[in-house]
Design a protein around this motif. Structure first.
Motif, PDB file in Angstrom:
ATOM      1  N   GLY A 156      28.317  51.907 -39.844  1.00  0.00           N
ATOM      2  CA  GLY A 156      28.899  52.530 -38.653  1.00  0.00           C
ATOM      3  C   GLY A 156      28.137  52.243 -37.392  1.00  0.00           C
ATOM      4  N   ARG A 178      30.477  46.480 -35.285  1.00  0.00           N
ATOM      5  CA  ARG A 178      30.087  47.635 -36.090  1.00  0.00           C
ATOM      6  C   ARG A 178      29.727  47.180 -37.503  1.00  0.00           C
ATOM      7  NH1 ARG A 178      34.253  50.613 -35.335  1.00  0.00           N
ATOM      8  NH2 ARG A 178      33.398  52.379 -34.177  1.00  0.00           N
ATOM      9  N   ALA A 210      25.448  55.455 -35.018  1.00  0.00           N
ATOM     10  CA  ALA A 210      26.494  56.312 -35.571  1.00  0.00           C
ATOM     11  C   ALA A 210      25.859  57.557 -36.171  1.00  0.00           C
ATOM     12  CB  ALA A 210      27.310  55.570 -36.618  1.00  0.00           C
TER      13      ALA A 210
END
Length: 361
Positions: A194, A149, A224
């Motif tokens: 994210g 991430r 995200a």
């Protein structure tokens, strides 16, 4: 009182005189005449639904407020503030709309924002274990494929530095426009904090000695839609941390550490008991009677058998029956349900271990 609703709403007071309070209430509400039981019942239903709607609205706004303080609130719980008609403004709603628009653009271009698979060759910990002793300013030809991430993005013109995190740690990506090409570089610059990415490249260290992956290709693995919590303040609200455990895991390293410690503890229990001849079993969760402890149970209904059952409040009873059957040494690690208090340290659903041994005390 004597009459009540069964006598048309007229009741007798203690002195034998008619009680006109129902009539007075109807008159003050714009009605005339004696109190109508059907109309009174209808008012009660309407008031009940209004209270439910107000309570639902409060719960709806509370749940949304745990996501972000920037989320606009509304008195209408059916309104979707997360999807404004125009992708303008600030706050969580506008940010989510912008990211959803990116999803539409990716799909329109024939891409897949949520692919099924990525074959990585190394975790971040494995990269650090194998190349952690490289001198500053060294570039290797060792190819790796890592995934994680995006936690940090820094745009330096023709270079982009990103930090990706997997379960084992963080590593820096060194992205050069000259290496990945103009189109890919522009796509990488549009990534958000994210996002999950898969990265192909070679291992290197920067002039300051930072172990990095010199990026050759980046694949978007999961877009995200919501932004991460604030970088500097993190996620500190206790209620939000427990209700949105996934967000807590993203930003608080100690939260993931707690899961790792719990795993080691449970594994240690199993290893020790297996060495001592115990057999792990699974016993029913639904019980005919709530026994083995003193606690208020959760009650459910078995449709096929048309009978009331209880979620277990202890593991004891069925384990003892196995001892009676001759298994001699048994244990179980299972979920227990007790319909009692709740706090950040007391959960109505929790894990218990019980073991029983014959011929011993």
């Amino acid at each position: 009182r004597g009459g009540g609703r069964g006598s048309g709403g007229r009741s007798e007071r203690g002195d034998g005189q008619p009680d006109r309070r129902n009539e007075e209430r109807c008159e003050t509400e714009g009605e005339t005449g004696t109190h109508d039981p059907e109309l009174y019942g209808l008012r009660r239903q309407v008031g009940h639904h209004e209270r439910n709607d107000r309570a639902h609205g409060r719960l709806f706004r509370y749940r949304r407020s745990t996501v972000s303080a920037d989320m606009p609130t509304t008195s209408d719980p059916t309104a979707d503030n997360d999807l404004p008609s125009a992708h303008t403004g600030s706050g969580l709603a506008a940010e989510k709309a912008r990211r959803l628009a990116q999803l539409d653009d990716i799909r329109a271009a024939g891409g897949t924002p949520y692919p099924y698979r990525f074959d990585r060759t190394h975790s971040v910990a494995q990269v650090r274990a194998s190349w952690g002793d490289l001198e500053p300013g060294v570039e290797t030809d060792d190819a790796v494929a890592v995934a994680g991430r995006i936690m940090l993005l820094r745009d330096s013109g023709k270079l982009v530095f990103a930090t990706v995190r997997d379960r084992s740690g963080d590593i820096q990506l060194f992205v050069s426009k000259a290496v990945v090409g103009d189109d890919a570089f522009g796509t990488i610059k549009q990534l958000d904090l994210g996002d999950w990415v898969g990265v192909h490249g070679t291992v290197m260290t920067t002039r300051k000695g930072e172990l990095s992956v010199k990026t050759e290709r980046v694949e978007l693995l999961a877009k995200a839609v919501r932004p991460l919590p604030d970088k500097w303040h993190g996620l500190t609200d206790v209620d939000t941390r427990f209700r949105q455990r996934y967000a807590d895991l993203i930003v608080n390293a100690e939260a993931q550490r707690a899961f790792e410690i719990r795993h080691e503890i449970i594994a240690s229990f199993r290893h020790t008991l297996h060495e001592r001849g115990f057999i792990e079993v699974e016993t029913p969760v639904l019980h005919v009677e709530a026994g083995g402890a003193h606690a208020r149970p959760f009650i459910t209904h078995h449709n096929a058998l048309d009978m009331q059952l209880y979620l277990r409040i202890a593991l004891e009873l069925h384990l003892k029956r196995l001892i009676v059957g001759g298994m001699e040494r048994v244990f179980e690690i299972g979920r227990i349900f007790r319909n009692e208090g709740i706090s950040t340290r007391h959960n109505p659903e929790f894990t218990m271990m019980e073991l029983y041994q014959a011929f011993g005390d």
